[in-house]
Design a protein around this motif. Structure first.
Motif, PDB file in Angstrom:
ATOM      1  N   TYR A 215       5.059 -10.256   4.491  1.00 24.18           N
ATOM      2  CA  TYR A 215       4.949 -11.063   3.270  1.00 24.18           C
ATOM      3  C   TYR A 215       5.623 -10.384   2.069  1.00 24.18           C
ATOM      4  N   LYS A 217       5.458  -7.279   1.144  1.00 19.90           N
ATOM      5  CA  LYS A 217       4.670  -6.241   0.471  1.00 19.90           C
ATOM      6  C   LYS A 217       4.375  -5.113   1.455  1.00 19.90           C
ATOM      7  N   PRO A 218       4.112  -3.942   0.942  1.00 24.06           N
ATOM      8  CA  PRO A 218       3.858  -2.836   1.870  1.00 24.06           C
ATOM      9  C   PRO A 218       2.512  -3.021   2.563  1.00 24.06           C
ATOM     10  N   SER A 219       2.452  -2.598   3.804  1.00 17.71           N
ATOM     11  CA  SER A 219       1.187  -2.674   4.526  1.00 17.71           C
ATOM     12  C   SER A 219       0.394  -1.376   4.397  1.00 17.71           C
ATOM     13  N   TRP A 220       1.089  -0.308   4.092  1.00 19.56           N
ATOM     14  CA  TRP A 220       0.436   0.999   3.984  1.00 19.56           C
ATOM     15  C   TRP A 220       1.125   1.802   2.894  1.00 19.56           C
ATOM     16  N   GLU A 221       0.501   2.883   2.491  1.00 16.43           N
ATOM     17  CA  GLU A 221       1.149   3.836   1.586  1.00 16.43           C
ATOM     18  C   GLU A 221       0.950   5.227   2.169  1.00 16.43           C
TER      19      GLU A 221
ATOM     20  N   ARG B 179      -5.703   8.818   2.561  1.00 17.54           N
ATOM     21  CA  ARG B 179      -4.776   7.917   1.878  1.00 17.54           C
ATOM     22  C   ARG B 179      -5.269   7.541   0.484  1.00 17.54           C
ATOM     23  N   ARG B 263       3.183  -1.546  -9.686  1.00 21.29           N
ATOM     24  CA  ARG B 263       3.413  -2.378  -8.503  1.00 21.29           C
ATOM     25  C   ARG B 263       2.863  -1.676  -7.243  1.00 21.29           C
ATOM     26  N   HIS B 264       2.037  -2.380  -6.506  1.00 25.94           N
ATOM     27  CA  HIS B 264       1.442  -1.862  -5.254  1.00 25.94           C
ATOM     28  C   HIS B 264       0.537  -0.643  -5.457  1.00 25.94           C
ATOM     29  N   PRO B 408      -1.710  -1.730  -0.945  1.00 25.09           N
ATOM     30  CA  PRO B 408      -1.894  -2.381   0.361  1.00 25.09           C
ATOM     31  C   PRO B 408      -3.363  -2.595   0.739  1.00 25.09           C
ATOM     32  N   GLY B 456       0.599 -13.723   1.734  1.00 34.41           N
ATOM     33  CA  GLY B 456       0.072 -12.640   2.564  1.00 34.41           C
ATOM     34  C   GLY B 456      -1.386 -12.294   2.331  1.00 34.41           C
ATOM     35  N   TYR B 457      -2.148 -13.234   1.758  1.00 42.72           N
ATOM     36  CA  TYR B 457      -3.573 -12.968   1.538  1.00 42.72           C
ATOM     37  C   TYR B 457      -4.406 -14.146   2.011  1.00 42.72           C
ATOM     38  N   ARG B 479      -6.329  -8.975   2.983  1.00 42.34           N
ATOM     39  CA  ARG B 479      -4.940  -8.961   3.428  1.00 42.34           C
ATOM     40  C   ARG B 479      -4.788  -9.803   4.689  1.00 42.34           C
ATOM     41  N   ARG B 480      -3.736 -10.593   4.707  1.00 45.42           N
ATOM     42  CA  ARG B 480      -3.475 -11.463   5.853  1.00 45.42           C
ATOM     43  C   ARG B 480      -2.517 -10.745   6.793  1.00 45.42           C
TER      44      ARG B 480
END
Lengths: 333, 481
Positions: A215, A217-221, B179, B263-264, B408, B456-457, B479-480
């Motif tokens: 989508y 966007k990042p899935s992880w960081e 993380r 962002r993110h 994420p 994506g959600y 999150r989708r």
């Protein structure tokens, strides 16, 4: 075909047009036929190839526009994987899929799509496939004792397919393994399986590892540090990593671990619609050249351009090509 | 004729269903309504939910043609609470009957027909938030006392404590996976009095200390609001945590524009009763066609005359002074006290006329980002016919432009009033209403869900369980895959 220094290429996917999304969804709703959809795909792929050529890329792909997403294109073709075809609402959704028995050795059928690409370009061509580690994360395993065992059998089948692709003329092959970043604890068996996949495949092989682009966007960081030292055992020519969005801090890992591979450096942020200038791209390339010599460097976006609007995707590719030209000029090439 | 009954309340309604039917039939028999007109009539009774709103007792929705003219009435909406005993016949006759040539309505108009989201009423909404203290000084009440229940649901202590516990669990999980980012960003959009932020930070601090996790010093709590006055107003409430707080003027419709450096990165975004106060417009789905609802704001003649007398302004000057008011506040009149009366009375009396325009006659009108017309057609394919619903463009825009901020593993939590199923629009009216000097609209959660899925959600709506009778729902994202 001779490539210039700092060859430019895409990671794989090109901008998915809104009209194609609609038609793909129409196909799932049984409003258009498979035959019509195939023709539509052919037209879309030709257009994506043309855009890459016009942007000036040295190595082109088919834009992966036949694919609904990075998983389903493969699980639909892999023998022995059961798919619930009613599980999609939107074409981009993942199918629910499961494996109930041993995966048999059989053709996957990627060669036709690659031949179509070859027939429609004079440029060097690359085919990208999703790696076994990522695939096994999306398939419900009801047969194998471990994920590694499932991924190993997927790798064996796909290895046969890669050899067929080489016979068909594939010289550049990219394996996409973004799920490494989501499951760093798998990296040592992930690399073992990767080596089974590429064994005896006579082509230039890159493995692309990013932090996800689902989508857009990042899935992880995190940091690429988790890759080391396991990744050093991979029998590939090149690593393709994302640096534009995340910054270049992890480039130091190449120095720290004396990485022997070529590097496909991500210099275009695919999760941001603002278009980089060629100067910014050039600066990112120069920064990368501090740890990897230009002869071992490929210039790429961070990941696929799938989620970007076409005009932005095209402008980003143009900026990338221009940025590479600036640096080539500085190198006297 | 179709008669739709919505929330008929016999106890408080001078006009009843039988009154309406009898009156319409007698108007038909007497020739005040033409048979062709009668066949196309859609009458909605007790359409209004909010006591303070933009409608008169009987309103007619005109159907517009491509030349901007108006055709025969298509829809009549009746708020029985506003109908004085015995007045229904006259009101209906006036609403249905053709305007006599040269007859002036006496209404004072503030604009031409336009999309409701660009109406002047939203400028008044902005004025309220920018000059909230002026309004509160006159009413002697804080803004949240005007809310149902007398306080914001965002400030319910147990709700905040549960939210903190949930967030702490996420941090713990991220830490377990190595993380957890060094800085933990949290964003609140629409800060109100600052009470929610203060409660949240108080609660987190205690929760964190009790568990010895030491996350609290790593928090970076961003209070975002488009009104500098509101940001200033909220500052004292969070003074205990001031070192962790940043006050940022942001456009609620486009948070990523100001906060692109995050962002993110943001792990938790929260807002309470913000979406329901963002510019909105409505569309009608009828006979497989989409119609846009256009509106224009006006003052009824009697109210215009009353305001003119009370504030010593000529009736014809009211629109000009109203625009001045929007620029400078109550000092638009030489006597500031009269300026406040002008503002408050104008707002109380302001109404909107409406007309329907076929979407094919408005090729330039566009759906909010994230919703194409093709996507809308897909969504409406199984919707009931004759459905009028909010497009919630402000909420959709804000939502879409907030998602890119999320880490994420981050999530968005919104406490607001949502219509979570499109079908629910056929069972009642969900705004716009007036809440003190601001506008309130239910938010089309069903459309938000569609937009979220493509971004994506997955969206989930849970009832707000902390105040009995609350109409608030809690939206949260996951999150989708």
């Amino acid at each position: 075909m001779t490539l210039p220094i700092l060859p430019t290429t895409m990671v794989g996917s090109y901008s998915m047009p809104g009209w194609l999304e609609r038609l793909k969804t129409d196909y799932f709703a049984r409003r258009i036929s498979r035959h019509d959809l195939d023709e539509i795909h052919d037209a879309a792929v030709r257009s994506a190839i043309k855009d890459q050529e016009m942007a000036g890329l040295d190595i082109v792909t088919d834009g992966e526009l036949r694919r609904d997403n990075m998983i389903d294109y493969f699980v639909e073709r892999l023998p022995g994987i059961q798919i619930d075809r009613s599980s999609k609402k939107f074409y981009y959704d993942f199918y629910d899929s499961e494996v109930l028995g041993k995966i048999p050795m059989a053709a996957v059928g990627l060669v036709e799509d690659f031949r179509f690409l070859l027939a429609n370009t004079e440029r060097a061509a690359k085919i990208c496939i999703t790696g076994p580690h990522s695939l096994c994360k999306r398939v419900r395993n009801k047969h194998y004792p471990t994920e590694e065992a499932l991924a190993t059998d997927i790798a064996r089948v796909m290895n046969m397919e890669l050899k067929e692709l080489v016979k068909a003329g594939a010289k550049f092959i990219q394996i996409d393994e973004p799920y490494y970043s989501g499951f760093p604890e798998d990296i040592s068996w992930g690399v073992k399986v990767l080596n089974i996949l590429v064994e005896g495949v006579q082509a230039k092989i890159a493995v692309h590892i990013c932090y996800g682009n689902r989508y857009g966007k990042p899935s992880w960081e995190g940091s690429y540090r988790y890759l080391f030292p396991a990744i050093l055992d991979a029998k590939v020519n090149s690593l393709s990593l994302e640096f534009a969005r995340r910054g270049g801090e992890d480039l130091d890992l190449f120095r720290e671990f004396k990485v022997p591979f070529e590097l496909g450096a991500g210099v275009i942020d695919v999760k941001d619609n603002s278009v980089e200038t060629p100067d910014i791209v050039a600066e990112r390339i120069r920064k990368t050249m501090k740890v990897v010599p230009p002869e071992k460097l490929y210039v790429l976006p961070d990941c696929g351009l799938f989620h970007l609007p076409r005009d932005i995707a095209f402008a980003k590719l143009r900026a990338m090509v221009e940025g590479a030209r600036i640096v080539r000029k500085e190198l006297g090439k | 004729m179709n008669l739709h009954l919505n929330y008929t309340r016999k106890d408080s309604a001078p006009a009843t269903t039988s009154d309406v039917v009898e009156t319409v039939l007698s108007l038909l028999e007497e020739g005040h309504i033409q048979p062709a007109q009668f066949a196309r009539l859609e009458i909605h009774l007790d359409w209004l939910q909010y006591k303070q709103n933009f409608r008169e007792a009987v309103t007619v929705m005109q159907g517009g043609d491509e030349h901007g003219g108006s055709a025969a009435p298509m829809e009549i909406r009746i708020d029985s609470r506003q109908v004085a005993p015995g007045a229904l016949r006259g009101l209906l006759q006036a609403a249905i009957g053709p305007a006599k040539p040269g007859e002036e309505s006496g209404r004072v108009y503030f604009e031409d027909f336009r999309s409701f989201r660009t109406s002047i009423v939203w400028e008044f909404n902005r004025l309220y938030w920018q000059r909230l203290k002026d309004w509160e000084r006159v009413t002697g009440k804080a803004y949240d006392q005007a809310l149902p229940g007398g306080q914001s649901d965002g400030n319910q202590a147990q709700s905040v404590a549960d939210s903190v516990a949930e967030f702490w669990k996420l941090l713990k999980d991220l830490e377990g996976q190595n993380r957890l980012p060094p800085e933990i960003f949290i964003l609140e959009i629409g800060v109100g009095s600052g009470k929610h932020a203060a409660l949240w930070l108080d609660s987190f601090c205690v929760f964190d200390q009790e568990r010895g996790s030491n996350y609290y010093p790593r928090l970076r709590f961003l209070l975002g609001d488009y009104s500098l006055a509101t940001l200033e107003y909220s500052r004292p409430a969070v003074k205990k945590h001031i070192d962790l707080c940043s006050f940022i003027a942001i456009d609620a419709l486009d948070p990523i524009r100001t906060l692109s450096f995050l962002r993110h990165k943001v792990l938790h975004v929260h807002s309470t009763n913000m979406y329901d106060n963002l510019p909105d417009e409505e569309v009608v789905w009828r006979d497989n066609r989409i119609y846009w609802v256009q509106s224009r704001a006006y003052l009824p003649p009697a109210d215009a005359a009353r305001i003119s007398r009370a504030c010593d302004v000529a009736i014809e000057d009211i629109p000009k002074i109203a625009n001045r008011l929007l620029e400078v506040g109550a000092v638009a009149l030489p006597d500031r006290a009269k300026g406040m009366i002008f503002w408050m009375e104008l707002w109380k009396a302001m109404r909107t006329e409406e007309k329907l325009v076929d979407a094919v006659d408005m090729p330039d009108a566009s759906f909010p980002a994230g919703l194409s017309s093709a996507h809308m057609e897909d969504i409406l394919r199984n919707a009931p016919n004759d459905l009028r619903f909010h497009l919630s463009p402000g909420a959709l825009e804000s939502f879409r432009n907030t998602l890119p901020l999320l880490h994420p593993r981050g999530y968005l939590q919104v406490q607001d009033i949502f219509v979570t199923d499109l079908q629910d629009y056929s069972m009642g009216f969900h705004g716009p209403g007036k809440l003190d000097g601001s506008i309130v609209n239910w938010v089309n959660g069903a459309l938000l869900r569609e937009v979220a899925e493509r971004a994506g959600y997955d969206l989930h709506f849970a009832p707000f369980k902390y105040r009995p009778g609350s109409k608030t729902s809690v939206l949260y994202t996951t999150r989708r895959e």
